[in-house]
Design a protein around this motif. Structure first.
Motif, PDB file in Angstrom:
ATOM      1  N   LEU A  70       1.428 -16.032   6.178  1.00  0.00           N
ATOM      2  CA  LEU A  70       1.446 -15.758   7.615  1.00  0.00           C
ATOM      3  C   LEU A  70       0.184 -16.230   8.326  1.00  0.00           C
ATOM      4  N   ASN A  71      -0.716 -16.866   7.599  1.00  0.00           N
ATOM      5  CA  ASN A  71      -1.886 -17.513   8.211  1.00  0.00           C
ATOM      6  C   ASN A  71      -2.719 -16.572   9.077  1.00  0.00           C
ATOM      7  N   GLY A  72      -2.894 -15.325   8.630  1.00  0.00           N
ATOM      8  CA  GLY A  72      -3.739 -14.386   9.361  1.00  0.00           C
ATOM      9  C   GLY A  72      -3.116 -13.792  10.603  1.00  0.00           C
ATOM     10  N   HIS A  73      -1.810 -13.924  10.766  1.00  0.00           N
ATOM     11  CA  HIS A  73      -1.122 -13.400  11.952  1.00  0.00           C
ATOM     12  C   HIS A  73      -1.302 -11.883  12.063  1.00  0.00           C
ATOM     13  N   ASN A  74      -1.481 -11.385  13.292  1.00  0.00           N
ATOM     14  CA  ASN A  74      -1.627  -9.950  13.522  1.00  0.00           C
ATOM     15  C   ASN A  74      -0.283  -9.340  13.889  1.00  0.00           C
ATOM     16  N   ILE A  75       0.104  -8.288  13.178  1.00  0.00           N
ATOM     17  CA  ILE A  75       1.372  -7.596  13.409  1.00  0.00           C
ATOM     18  C   ILE A  75       1.096  -6.239  14.047  1.00  0.00           C
ATOM     19  N   ARG A  76       1.811  -5.927  15.116  1.00  0.00           N
ATOM     20  CA  ARG A  76       1.712  -4.617  15.761  1.00  0.00           C
ATOM     21  C   ARG A  76       2.700  -3.673  15.076  1.00  0.00           C
ATOM     22  N   ALA A  77       2.195  -2.542  14.590  1.00  0.00           N
ATOM     23  CA  ALA A  77       3.034  -1.628  13.817  1.00  0.00           C
ATOM     24  C   ALA A  77       2.912  -0.204  14.347  1.00  0.00           C
ATOM     25  N   ALA A  78       4.042   0.493  14.413  1.00  0.00           N
ATOM     26  CA  ALA A  78       4.065   1.896  14.829  1.00  0.00           C
ATOM     27  C   ALA A  78       4.037   2.791  13.596  1.00  0.00           C
ATOM     28  N   VAL A  79       3.404   3.960  13.732  1.00  0.00           N
ATOM     29  CA  VAL A  79       3.298   4.882  12.602  1.00  0.00           C
ATOM     30  C   VAL A  79       3.066   6.297  13.125  1.00  0.00           C
ATOM     31  N   VAL A  80       3.539   7.297  12.384  1.00  0.00           N
ATOM     32  CA  VAL A  80       3.208   8.700  12.650  1.00  0.00           C
ATOM     33  C   VAL A  80       2.672   9.307  11.358  1.00  0.00           C
ATOM     34  N   HIS A  81       1.902  10.363  11.502  1.00  0.00           N
ATOM     35  CA  HIS A  81       1.276  11.018  10.350  1.00  0.00           C
ATOM     36  C   HIS A  81       2.320  11.847   9.608  1.00  0.00           C
ATOM     37  N   GLU A  82       2.598  11.486   8.347  1.00  0.00           N
ATOM     38  CA  GLU A  82       3.580  12.206   7.539  1.00  0.00           C
ATOM     39  C   GLU A  82       3.214  12.088   6.058  1.00  0.00           C
ATOM     40  N   PRO A  83       2.162  12.801   5.618  1.00  0.00           N
ATOM     41  CA  PRO A  83       1.798  12.748   4.198  1.00  0.00           C
ATOM     42  C   PRO A  83       2.939  13.288   3.330  1.00  0.00           C
ATOM     43  N   PRO A  84       3.143  12.764   2.116  1.00  0.00           N
ATOM     44  CA  PRO A  84       2.304  11.746   1.462  1.00  0.00           C
ATOM     45  C   PRO A  84       2.750  10.312   1.761  1.00  0.00           C
ATOM     46  N   PHE A  85       3.752  10.147   2.646  1.00  0.00           N
ATOM     47  CA  PHE A  85       4.271   8.802   2.910  1.00  0.00           C
ATOM     48  C   PHE A  85       3.306   7.987   3.769  1.00  0.00           C
ATOM     49  N   THR A  86       2.826   8.586   4.850  1.00  0.00           N
ATOM     50  CA  THR A  86       1.844   7.917   5.708  1.00  0.00           C
ATOM     51  C   THR A  86       0.736   8.903   6.049  1.00  0.00           C
ATOM     52  N   ASP A  87      -0.483   8.532   5.736  1.00  0.00           N
ATOM     53  CA  ASP A  87      -1.655   9.362   6.021  1.00  0.00           C
ATOM     54  C   ASP A  87      -2.473   8.634   7.087  1.00  0.00           C
ATOM     55  N   VAL A  88      -2.312   9.052   8.351  1.00  0.00           N
ATOM     56  CA  VAL A  88      -2.926   8.347   9.482  1.00  0.00           C
ATOM     57  C   VAL A  88      -4.245   9.024   9.850  1.00  0.00           C
ATOM     58  N   ARG A  89      -5.305   8.239   9.855  1.00  0.00           N
ATOM     59  CA  ARG A  89      -6.625   8.747  10.239  1.00  0.00           C
ATOM     60  C   ARG A  89      -7.254   7.792  11.244  1.00  0.00           C
ATOM     61  N   GLU A  90      -7.999   8.373  12.175  1.00  0.00           N
ATOM     62  CA  GLU A  90      -8.634   7.574  13.219  1.00  0.00           C
ATOM     63  C   GLU A  90     -10.126   7.457  12.943  1.00  0.00           C
ATOM     64  N   LYS A  91     -10.627   6.231  12.921  1.00  0.00           N
ATOM     65  CA  LYS A  91     -12.045   5.986  12.683  1.00  0.00           C
ATOM     66  C   LYS A  91     -12.851   6.269  13.946  1.00  0.00           C
ATOM     67  N   ASP A  92     -14.170   6.229  13.814  1.00  0.00           N
ATOM     68  CA  ASP A  92     -15.051   6.521  14.948  1.00  0.00           C
ATOM     69  C   ASP A  92     -14.842   5.558  16.108  1.00  0.00           C
ATOM     70  N   ASP A  93     -14.456   4.319  15.794  1.00  0.00           N
ATOM     71  CA  ASP A  93     -14.252   3.324  16.852  1.00  0.00           C
ATOM     72  C   ASP A  93     -12.852   3.383  17.448  1.00  0.00           C
ATOM     73  N   GLY A  94     -12.052   4.379  17.032  1.00  0.00           N
ATOM     74  CA  GLY A  94     -10.719   4.547  17.581  1.00  0.00           C
ATOM     75  C   GLY A  94      -9.635   3.778  16.858  1.00  0.00           C
ATOM     76  N   ILE A  95     -10.011   2.955  15.887  1.00  0.00           N
ATOM     77  CA  ILE A  95      -9.030   2.175  15.136  1.00  0.00           C
ATOM     78  C   ILE A  95      -8.347   3.068  14.104  1.00  0.00           C
ATOM     79  N   LEU A  96      -7.041   2.953  13.996  1.00  0.00           N
ATOM     80  CA  LEU A  96      -6.277   3.769  13.055  1.00  0.00           C
ATOM     81  C   LEU A  96      -6.324   3.165  11.656  1.00  0.00           C
ATOM     82  N   TYR A  97      -6.433   4.049  10.667  1.00  0.00           N
ATOM     83  CA  TYR A  97      -6.324   3.657   9.263  1.00  0.00           C
ATOM     84  C   TYR A  97      -5.117   4.378   8.688  1.00  0.00           C
TER      85      TYR A  97
END
Length: 312
Positions: free
Chosen positions: A191-218
């Protein structure tokens, strides 16, 4: 599949390469498209369409033909209902380019398979300058050099990226068709470094969503780990977004209305999607990463991957 004119192409080449590509693509039928404003390789349009049609019919191939200017009418009839067709375009004038551009802007270019026989003197980048061939579209370009035809696959990672041109195979009357037998995934796994926009909600253990200090989601968890492996494997990045309502996606304000008169009355459903499904439908994101239930209603607006896990 689309075939456009090229210099020095004989009718025997048309009659040989088109059936070969058709059988290797395993399509349900062939539709010959041509511009009513242009000739084909210096030949009479009706003559080429007729001889190509007869050749395909002799090989038990379902085939029909129509000018590109009338293709919309053919879609309404519903030709080739079992599988997407192989579209063969027998012209390369401005009307043909306009047709392909309109198909690309409507998002319908990826449904059929395409085979384009382009004049040798026309650069691919020039012909496809304003035509968006999407990442999941099978679009072959063929060019004739005396007694053989070279096949090239073209596509773009996204609408704003440059055209990717990849050698695919060749055909000749002596050797027949030789081309890449690898799957579409193996041909499109960069994909040559293409950026994909993805939606997510916090639902452990499937998705563990955390927000960094700069506001970027992990995003961690099971699906986050799988997605991270895909990022590394096929070279892309992700911008994560959470739905404002924090939901997966439900159909809201559901209502029905009657369309038509008398015995031809039909019902039409109205409403809107919320959550991550709504974000995909509104094109705010390209994908949603979570545990989803696959329902017939959701299948009307989004595609699903193969199941990664089964839950009770």
């Amino acid at each position: 599949m689309a075939v456009c004119n090229g210099s020095g192409v004989s009718t025997q080449t048309f009659q040989g390469v088109i059936p070969a590509v058709y059988h290797n693509y395993h399509r349900s039928c062939v539709i010959l498209l041509f511009s009513s404003q242009d000739g084909i390789l210096g030949y009479d349009v009706k003559s080429v369409v007729m001889t190509t049609t007869l050749t395909l019919q002799e090989k038990d191939v379902q085939v029909t033909s129509i000018p590109v200017q009338q293709f919309g009418k053919l879609q309404e009839i519903g030709v080739c209902p079992r599988k997407p067709p192989l579209l063969v375009v027998l012209s390369a004038d401005n009307a043909t380019r306009t047709f392909l551009k309109e198909m690309s802007t409507t998002g319908k270019l990826h449904r059929p398979s395409w085979f384009l026989l382009l004049p040798d003197v026309t650069p691919l980048e020039e012909f496809f300058a304003d035509i968006y061939v999407p990442f999941n579209c099978k679009f072959l370009v063929a060019r004739s050099f005396r007694d053989h035809v070279t096949l090239t696959e073209v596509y773009r990672v996204d609408q704003d990226s440059s055209l990717i041109i990849s050698p695919f195979g060749h055909w000749s009357a002596a050797t027949g068709l030789t081309w890449c037998r690898c799957s579409l995934y193996n041909r499109r796994k960069q994909l040559n470094g293409h950026n994909i926009r993805a939606a997510v909600v916090h639902e452990p253990p499937f998705t563990d969503v955390r927000e960094k200090d700069d506001g970027i989601l992990y995003v961690g968890g099971y699906f986050g780990l799988v997605w991270g492996l895909l990022e590394t494997r096929i070279n892309f990045t992700t911008t994560w977004r959470k739905p404002s309502d924090g939901s997966w996606g439900m159909f809201e304000n559901d209502s029905w209305s009657v369309v038509g008169k008398d015995s031809l009355n039909k019902t039409q459903r109205h409403g809107s999607w919320n959550g991550m499904i709504g974000m995909i439908q509104r094109q705010e994101v390209e994908v949603a990463i979570n545990e989803f239930s696959m329902t017939s209603l959701r299948l009307n607006v989004v595609d699903f991957t193969i199941p990664l896990l089964a839950t009770k």
